[in-house]
Design a protein around this motif. Structure first.
Motif, PDB file in Angstrom:
ATOM      1  N   ASN A 192     -21.186 -19.643 -17.363  1.00 14.25           N
ATOM      2  CA  ASN A 192     -21.607 -20.518 -16.264  1.00 14.25           C
ATOM      3  C   ASN A 192     -22.436 -21.694 -16.773  1.00 14.25           C
ATOM      4  O   ASN A 192     -22.267 -22.830 -16.315  1.00 14.25           O
ATOM      5  CB  ASN A 192     -22.422 -19.716 -15.246  1.00 14.25           C
ATOM      6  CG  ASN A 192     -21.577 -18.743 -14.451  1.00 14.25           C
ATOM      7  OD1 ASN A 192     -20.356 -18.906 -14.328  1.00 14.25           O
ATOM      8  ND2 ASN A 192     -22.216 -17.729 -13.884  1.00 14.25           N
ATOM      9  N   VAL A 193     -23.322 -21.427 -17.718  1.00 10.43           N
ATOM     10  CA  VAL A 193     -24.168 -22.500 -18.257  1.00 10.43           C
ATOM     11  C   VAL A 193     -23.347 -23.471 -19.094  1.00 10.43           C
ATOM     12  O   VAL A 193     -23.493 -24.700 -18.978  1.00 10.43           O
ATOM     13  CB  VAL A 193     -25.332 -21.904 -19.070  1.00 10.43           C
ATOM     14  CG1 VAL A 193     -26.124 -23.011 -19.755  1.00 10.43           C
ATOM     15  CG2 VAL A 193     -26.252 -21.088 -18.177  1.00 10.43           C
ATOM     16  N   LEU A 194     -22.464 -22.953 -19.931  1.00 10.97           N
ATOM     17  CA  LEU A 194     -21.637 -23.828 -20.767  1.00 10.97           C
ATOM     18  C   LEU A 194     -20.769 -24.750 -19.926  1.00 10.97           C
ATOM     19  O   LEU A 194     -20.583 -25.933 -20.256  1.00 10.97           O
ATOM     20  CB  LEU A 194     -20.752 -22.987 -21.693  1.00 10.97           C
ATOM     21  CG  LEU A 194     -21.466 -22.253 -22.829  1.00 10.97           C
ATOM     22  CD1 LEU A 194     -20.494 -21.327 -23.550  1.00 10.97           C
ATOM     23  CD2 LEU A 194     -22.080 -23.231 -23.816  1.00 10.97           C
ATOM     24  N   ARG A 195     -20.246 -24.240 -18.831  1.00  7.56           N
ATOM     25  CA  ARG A 195     -19.328 -25.028 -18.014  1.00  7.56           C
ATOM     26  C   ARG A 195     -20.007 -26.232 -17.367  1.00  7.56           C
ATOM     27  O   ARG A 195     -19.343 -27.230 -17.082  1.00  7.56           O
ATOM     28  CB  ARG A 195     -18.683 -24.144 -16.950  1.00  7.56           C
ATOM     29  CG  ARG A 195     -17.698 -23.135 -17.533  1.00  7.56           C
ATOM     30  CD  ARG A 195     -17.011 -22.326 -16.462  1.00  7.56           C
ATOM     31  NE  ARG A 195     -16.130 -23.163 -15.640  1.00  7.56           N
ATOM     32  CZ  ARG A 195     -15.459 -22.710 -14.583  1.00  7.56           C
ATOM     33  NH1 ARG A 195     -15.577 -21.448 -14.213  1.00  7.56           N
ATOM     34  NH2 ARG A 195     -14.689 -23.512 -13.902  1.00  7.56           N
ATOM     35  N   VAL A 196     -21.305 -26.162 -17.126  1.00  7.05           N
ATOM     36  CA  VAL A 196     -21.974 -27.278 -16.455  1.00  7.05           C
ATOM     37  C   VAL A 196     -22.778 -28.158 -17.407  1.00  7.05           C
ATOM     38  O   VAL A 196     -23.370 -29.145 -16.962  1.00  7.05           O
ATOM     39  CB  VAL A 196     -22.897 -26.784 -15.310  1.00  7.05           C
ATOM     40  CG1 VAL A 196     -22.099 -26.006 -14.288  1.00  7.05           C
ATOM     41  CG2 VAL A 196     -24.055 -25.954 -15.839  1.00  7.05           C
ATOM     42  N   THR A 197     -22.825 -27.821 -18.686  1.00  5.61           N
ATOM     43  CA  THR A 197     -23.616 -28.621 -19.625  1.00  5.61           C
ATOM     44  C   THR A 197     -22.795 -29.278 -20.725  1.00  5.61           C
ATOM     45  O   THR A 197     -23.182 -30.335 -21.224  1.00  5.61           O
ATOM     46  CB  THR A 197     -24.710 -27.763 -20.296  1.00  5.61           C
ATOM     47  OG1 THR A 197     -24.108 -26.653 -20.976  1.00  5.61           O
ATOM     48  CG2 THR A 197     -25.715 -27.251 -19.269  1.00  5.61           C
ATOM     49  N   THR A 198     -21.677 -28.696 -21.110  1.00  7.91           N
ATOM     50  CA  THR A 198     -21.004 -29.174 -22.320  1.00  7.91           C
ATOM     51  C   THR A 198     -20.173 -30.435 -22.106  1.00  7.91           C
ATOM     52  O   THR A 198     -19.905 -31.150 -23.068  1.00  7.91           O
ATOM     53  CB  THR A 198     -20.145 -28.066 -22.946  1.00  7.91           C
ATOM     54  OG1 THR A 198     -19.247 -27.529 -21.960  1.00  7.91           O
ATOM     55  CG2 THR A 198     -21.019 -26.948 -23.484  1.00  7.91           C
ATOM     56  N   ASP A 199     -19.781 -30.727 -20.869  1.00  6.67           N
ATOM     57  CA  ASP A 199     -19.042 -31.981 -20.654  1.00  6.67           C
ATOM     58  C   ASP A 199     -19.916 -33.186 -20.991  1.00  6.67           C
ATOM     59  O   ASP A 199     -19.462 -34.132 -21.650  1.00  6.67           O
ATOM     60  CB  ASP A 199     -18.551 -32.081 -19.210  1.00  6.67           C
ATOM     61  CG  ASP A 199     -17.320 -31.228 -18.945  1.00  6.67           C
ATOM     62  OD1 ASP A 199     -16.740 -30.707 -19.921  1.00  6.67           O
ATOM     63  OD2 ASP A 199     -16.953 -31.082 -17.773  1.00  6.67           O
ATOM     64  N   THR A 200     -21.160 -33.157 -20.544  1.00  9.32           N
ATOM     65  CA  THR A 200     -22.082 -34.256 -20.851  1.00  9.32           C
ATOM     66  C   THR A 200     -22.384 -34.300 -22.338  1.00  9.32           C
ATOM     67  O   THR A 200     -22.446 -35.377 -22.945  1.00  9.32           O
ATOM     68  CB  THR A 200     -23.387 -34.102 -20.053  1.00  9.32           C
ATOM     69  OG1 THR A 200     -23.086 -34.132 -18.655  1.00  9.32           O
ATOM     70  CG2 THR A 200     -24.357 -35.223 -20.371  1.00  9.32           C
ATOM     71  N   MET A 201     -22.582 -33.136 -22.942  1.00 11.73           N
ATOM     72  CA  MET A 201     -22.802 -33.099 -24.386  1.00 11.73           C
ATOM     73  C   MET A 201     -21.634 -33.745 -25.121  1.00 11.73           C
ATOM     74  O   MET A 201     -21.812 -34.556 -26.047  1.00 11.73           O
ATOM     75  CB  MET A 201     -22.965 -31.657 -24.865  1.00 11.73           C
ATOM     76  CG  MET A 201     -24.217 -30.950 -24.395  1.00 11.73           C
ATOM     77  SD  MET A 201     -24.211 -29.233 -25.034  1.00 11.73           S
ATOM     78  CE  MET A 201     -25.647 -28.550 -24.210  1.00 11.73           C
ATOM     79  N   ALA A 202     -20.413 -33.386 -24.718  1.00  9.02           N
ATOM     80  CA  ALA A 202     -19.212 -33.916 -25.377  1.00  9.02           C
ATOM     81  C   ALA A 202     -19.122 -35.431 -25.208  1.00  9.02           C
ATOM     82  O   ALA A 202     -18.762 -36.155 -26.143  1.00  9.02           O
ATOM     83  CB  ALA A 202     -17.972 -33.234 -24.819  1.00  9.02           C
ATOM     84  N   ALA A 203     -19.447 -35.928 -24.020  1.00 12.26           N
ATOM     85  CA  ALA A 203     -19.400 -37.368 -23.776  1.00 12.26           C
ATOM     86  C   ALA A 203     -20.383 -38.112 -24.668  1.00 12.26           C
ATOM     87  O   ALA A 203     -20.127 -39.246 -25.103  1.00 12.26           O
ATOM     88  CB  ALA A 203     -19.686 -37.655 -22.304  1.00 12.26           C
ATOM     89  N   ASP A 204     -21.513 -37.464 -24.962  1.00 10.71           N
ATOM     90  CA  ASP A 204     -22.533 -38.080 -25.813  1.00 10.71           C
ATOM     91  C   ASP A 204     -22.294 -37.820 -27.298  1.00 10.71           C
ATOM     92  O   ASP A 204     -23.001 -38.381 -28.144  1.00 10.71           O
ATOM     93  CB  ASP A 204     -23.913 -37.560 -25.425  1.00 10.71           C
ATOM     94  CG  ASP A 204     -24.352 -38.049 -24.047  1.00 10.71           C
ATOM     95  OD1 ASP A 204     -23.809 -39.067 -23.582  1.00 10.71           O
ATOM     96  OD2 ASP A 204     -25.226 -37.400 -23.434  1.00 10.71           O
ATOM     97  N   GLY A 205     -21.371 -36.916 -27.613  1.00  8.83           N
ATOM     98  CA  GLY A 205     -21.081 -36.601 -29.008  1.00  8.83           C
ATOM     99  C   GLY A 205     -22.113 -35.744 -29.682  1.00  8.83           C
ATOM    100  O   GLY A 205     -22.171 -35.654 -30.913  1.00  8.83           O
ATOM    101  N   PHE A 206     -22.946 -35.078 -28.875  1.00  5.97           N
ATOM    102  CA  PHE A 206     -23.986 -34.207 -29.439  1.00  5.97           C
ATOM    103  C   PHE A 206     -24.286 -33.080 -28.475  1.00  5.97           C
ATOM    104  O   PHE A 206     -24.471 -33.289 -27.267  1.00  5.97           O
ATOM    105  CB  PHE A 206     -25.285 -34.982 -29.692  1.00  5.97           C
ATOM    106  CG  PHE A 206     -26.427 -34.093 -30.135  1.00  5.97           C
ATOM    107  CD1 PHE A 206     -26.595 -33.796 -31.480  1.00  5.97           C
ATOM    108  CD2 PHE A 206     -27.298 -33.533 -29.211  1.00  5.97           C
ATOM    109  CE1 PHE A 206     -27.633 -32.953 -31.892  1.00  5.97           C
ATOM    110  CE2 PHE A 206     -28.333 -32.701 -29.608  1.00  5.97           C
ATOM    111  CZ  PHE A 206     -28.495 -32.410 -30.957  1.00  5.97           C
ATOM    112  N   GLY A 207     -24.399 -31.869 -29.016  1.00  3.59           N
ATOM    113  CA  GLY A 207     -24.843 -30.736 -28.222  1.00  3.59           C
ATOM    114  C   GLY A 207     -25.215 -29.579 -29.125  1.00  3.59           C
ATOM    115  O   GLY A 207     -24.644 -29.401 -30.203  1.00  3.59           O
TER     116      GLY A 207
END
Length: 254
Positions: free
Chosen positions: A125-140
Motif C-alpha cells: 500500500n505504501v509503495l503504490r502511493v509513493t514510488t510514482d513520484t520517486m520515479a518521476a524525480d529519478g530518486f527514491g
C-alpha cells in the motif's frame, strides 16, 4: 541521482514507538523532514514529533487500509514535501514470549494473515502511493524492516517469521522492478532488540543468552538498527539494492 539525508522527506511507518521512534529520531538528527506514521498512539506520535523538532510531523493512518495510506501520503506531501524515502517499520501487535507463542498445533491461518496484512500488504500500500513520484524525480529510497529469525528461527514464531519472509521477498522483487527508475529497495533485519514494546515480555535470561552468543557480546538496540537504516537511505548506499543487512551483533552470519 542521490540526495543527502538532510534533503530527504522520510515516511516512517509505525514510527512513534520502539524501533520506529529510534529511526525517526535518527533521520531527524541528520536534518531530514520526518513523517511519523501512527495508527492509534496520537499523543505518543505528537510528543515524538515535538521532540525531534519543526521538521517532524505525526500522521495517522492504518497502513492496511489503502485509501487511508493514499490520504496520508497526500497530507505528507502538502505539509513536508514529496516523499523521497520510505521506512516500512510497522508491526502488527505481537509479543515475543517463547513460552506463550503458538505452536503448529495451535496456530491458525488467520494469525499468519494478520501478520502478513501489516508486513507485506502494508508495504505494498505504501509503495503504490509513493514510488510514482520517486520515479518521476529519478530518486527514491525504500527500507523495510525484517528479522534475523528468517535466517535463524531460534524461537519458532511461525506467524511473525512467515510475514517477514514475505516482506523480504517483496523487498527483492520491488528492487528488481524499481531499480531502473532510480529507486533502491533494501531490508534491515534485526535480532531481538533491547527493549521495545514487542520484546518487553522477553525474560532477561533470554537477552543474556543472546548477548553471550554474539561476537560483540551484546544485544542490539533500536538505535544500532536505526543507524543501519540511515546507511541505506544515504548517498553511500547509492549502488546497493535488493539486499538484506542483518544487524544483530553477529549472531547470524550471512
Amino acid at each position: 541521482m542521490t540526495l543527502p539525508l538532510d534533503h530527504q522527506t522520510v515516511l516512517v511507518t509505525g514510527g512513534c514507538r520502539g524501533l520506529g521512534a529510534a529511526i525517526a529520531r535518527a533521520f531527524g538528527r541528520e536534518g531530514a523532514r520526518v513523517a511519523i506514521n501512527y495508527r492509534r498512539s496520537r499523543d505518543m506520535a505528537e510528543t515524538l514529533a515535538a521532540e525531534i523538532g519543526p521538521n517532524a510531523v505525526a500522521f495517522e493512518a492504518d497502513i492496511r487500509d489503502a485509501d487511508a495510506v493514499r490520504a496520508m501520503a497526500g497530507a505528507i506531501t502538502e505539509t513536508l514535501g514529496p516523499i523521497t524515502t520510505v521506512v516500512h517499520n510497522a508491526l502488527a501487535d505481537y509479543s515475543f514470549n517463547g513460552d506463550e507463542r503458538d505452536t503448529l498445533a495451535t496456530l491458525d491461518g488467520a494469525a499468519i494473515a494478520h501478520q502478513v496484512e501489516t508486513a507485506a500488504i502494508g508495504a505494498l500500500n505504501v509503495l503504490r502511493v509513493t514510488t510514482d513520484t520517486m520515479a518521476a524525480d529519478g530518486f527514491g529510497r525504500v527500507v523495510t524492516i525484517g528479522s534475523n529469525l528468517v535466517q535463524n528461527p531460534v524461537v519458532p514464531y511461525h506467524d511473525y517469521t512467515a510475514a517477514k519472509s514475505a516482506l523480504l521477498a517483496l523487498t527483492r522483487t520491488a528492487a528488481a522492478e524499481l531499480g531502473p527508475k532510480g529507486i533502491t529497495v533494501n531490508m534491515v533485519s534485526g535480532g531481538l532488540l533491547r527493549v521495545t514494546d514487542a520484546s518487553a515480555a522477553t525474560p532477561d535470561a533470554v537477552f543474556d543468552m543472546i548477548a553471550q552468543n554474539t561476537p560483540l557480546r551484546q544485544v542490539t538496540t533500536p538505535e544500532d538498527l536505526a543507524d543501519a537504516v540511515l546507511f541505506f537511505a544515504s548517498p553511500w548506499a547509492r549502488a546497493v539494492t535488493g539486499q538484506n543487512l542483518i544487524v544483530d551483533g553477529g549472531l547470524v552470519f550471512g
